[in-house]
Design a protein around this motif. Structure first.
Motif, PDB file in Angstrom:
ATOM      1  N   PRO A  94      11.397   6.377   0.855  1.00  0.00           N
ATOM      2  CA  PRO A  94      11.058   6.343  -0.571  1.00  0.00           C
ATOM      3  C   PRO A  94      12.008   5.382  -1.298  1.00  0.00           C
ATOM      4  CG  PRO A  94      11.205   8.845   0.171  1.00  0.00           C
ATOM      5  CD  PRO A  94      11.717   7.928   1.285  1.00  0.00           C
TER       6      PRO A  94
ATOM      7  N   GLN B 212       2.329  -4.050  -4.466  1.00  0.00           N
ATOM      8  CA  GLN B 212       3.035  -2.624  -4.755  1.00  0.00           C
ATOM      9  C   GLN B 212       3.079  -2.029  -3.416  1.00  0.00           C
ATOM     10  OE1 GLN B 212       4.055  -0.761  -7.432  1.00  0.00           O
ATOM     11  NE2 GLN B 212       4.973   0.370  -5.801  1.00  0.00           N
ATOM     12  N   VAL B 213       4.265  -1.516  -3.044  1.00  0.00           N
ATOM     13  CA  VAL B 213       4.637  -0.736  -1.865  1.00  0.00           C
ATOM     14  C   VAL B 213       5.359   0.639  -2.342  1.00  0.00           C
ATOM     15  CG1 VAL B 213       6.144  -0.393   0.319  1.00  0.00           C
ATOM     16  CG2 VAL B 213       5.269  -2.554  -0.128  1.00  0.00           C
ATOM     17  N   THR B 214       4.474   1.835  -1.730  1.00  0.00           N
ATOM     18  CA  THR B 214       4.769   3.106  -2.075  1.00  0.00           C
ATOM     19  C   THR B 214       5.071   3.939  -1.084  1.00  0.00           C
ATOM     20  OG1 THR B 214       3.649   3.083  -4.100  1.00  0.00           O
ATOM     21  CG2 THR B 214       4.228   5.124  -3.596  1.00  0.00           C
ATOM     22  N   VAL B 215       6.263   4.573  -0.871  1.00  0.00           N
ATOM     23  CA  VAL B 215       6.644   5.207   0.459  1.00  0.00           C
ATOM     24  C   VAL B 215       6.734   6.612  -0.310  1.00  0.00           C
ATOM     25  CG1 VAL B 215       8.074   5.654   2.257  1.00  0.00           C
ATOM     26  CG2 VAL B 215       7.793   3.373   1.229  1.00  0.00           C
ATOM     27  N   SER B 216       6.073   7.398   0.366  1.00  0.00           N
ATOM     28  CA  SER B 216       5.976   9.073  -0.034  1.00  0.00           C
ATOM     29  C   SER B 216       6.844   9.880   0.822  1.00  0.00           C
ATOM     30  CB  SER B 216       4.480   9.623  -0.033  1.00  0.00           C
ATOM     31  OG  SER B 216       4.015   9.575   1.368  1.00  0.00           O
ATOM     32  N   SER B 217       7.500  10.790   0.427  1.00  0.00           N
ATOM     33  CA  SER B 217       8.160  11.965   1.233  1.00  0.00           C
ATOM     34  C   SER B 217       7.426  12.504   2.095  1.00  0.00           C
ATOM     35  CB  SER B 217       9.217  12.759   0.269  1.00  0.00           C
ATOM     36  OG  SER B 217       9.747  12.062  -0.599  1.00  0.00           O
TER      37      SER B 217
ATOM     38  N   GLY C  95       0.692  -1.353  -0.122  1.00  0.00           N
ATOM     39  CA  GLY C  95      -0.017  -0.038  -0.093  1.00  0.00           C
ATOM     40  C   GLY C  95       0.642   1.154  -0.112  1.00  0.00           C
ATOM     41  N   LEU C  96       0.261   2.650   0.155  1.00  0.00           N
ATOM     42  CA  LEU C  96       0.830   3.742   0.139  1.00  0.00           C
ATOM     43  C   LEU C  96       1.060   4.123   1.865  1.00  0.00           C
ATOM     44  CD1 LEU C  96       1.764   6.223  -0.978  1.00  0.00           C
ATOM     45  CD2 LEU C  96      -0.542   7.086  -0.834  1.00  0.00           C
ATOM     46  N   VAL C  97       2.257   4.383   2.136  1.00  0.00           N
ATOM     47  CA  VAL C  97       2.521   4.932   3.476  1.00  0.00           C
ATOM     48  C   VAL C  97       3.598   6.100   3.363  1.00  0.00           C
ATOM     49  CG1 VAL C  97       4.431   3.290   3.439  1.00  0.00           C
ATOM     50  CG2 VAL C  97       3.301   3.971   5.589  1.00  0.00           C
ATOM     51  N   GLN C  98       3.623   6.768   4.411  1.00  0.00           N
ATOM     52  CA  GLN C  98       4.537   8.095   4.556  1.00  0.00           C
ATOM     53  C   GLN C  98       5.863   7.502   5.023  1.00  0.00           C
ATOM     54  OE1 GLN C  98       1.443  11.751   5.293  1.00  0.00           O
ATOM     55  NE2 GLN C  98       3.143  11.328   6.514  1.00  0.00           N
TER      56      GLN C  98
ATOM     57  N   THR D  10      10.375   1.912  -2.227  1.00  0.00           N
ATOM     58  CA  THR D  10       9.283   1.746  -3.084  1.00  0.00           C
ATOM     59  C   THR D  10       9.642   0.967  -4.089  1.00  0.00           C
ATOM     60  OG1 THR D  10       8.480   4.220  -2.732  1.00  0.00           O
ATOM     61  CG2 THR D  10       7.686   3.345  -4.547  1.00  0.00           C
TER      62      THR D  10
END
Length: 124
Positions: free
Chosen positions: A88, A119-124, A10-13, A91
């Motif tokens: 990030p 999918q692994v997405t790491v946001s800044s 998933g999406l994580v900070q 990702t």
């Protein structure tokens, strides 16, 4: 012969955590060593972590050592990857893999079966 299904991406900070799971079916899970690999856009698929059949030996890529933890529950036919302090650079699509036998544990050609990836997405 072995079907692997990853989940938990998933999406994580940045600085956050995720736990990936890989459920196996079709064969005896405890007969296989398990590994996690990842592939970022434009890059080769790279080793992340691996664990032997009984968990007696574990390997980590230097980039994740101290942040990620691999574990397995043979009774549930599942392997996990706990990911902490994400950044990030983590990702990527993460893949679960199974091997009848592992000598080193870090090479793609040691593994016989692969999941579809999560999918692994790491946001800044």
């Amino acid at each position: 012969q072995v079907h692997l299904v990853e989940s938990g991406g998933g999406l994580v900070q940045a600085g956050g955590s995720l736990r990936l799971s890989c459920a196996a079916s079709g064969r005896t899970f405890s007969s296989y060593a398990m590994g996690w690999f990842r592939q970022a856009p434009g890059k080769e698929r790279e080793f992340v972590s691996a664990i032997t059949r009984s968990g007696s030996s574990i390997w980590y890529a230097g980039s994740v050592k101290g942040r990620f933890t691999i574990s397995r529950d043979n009774a549930k036919n599942t392997v996990y990857l706990q990911m902490n302090s994400l950044n990030p650079e983590d990702t990527a699509v993460y893949y679960c893999a199974a091997a009848h036998g592992v000598i080193v544990g870090t090479r793609r050609d040691e593994y016989d079966y692969w999941g579809q990836g999560t999918q692994v997405t790491v946001s800044s």
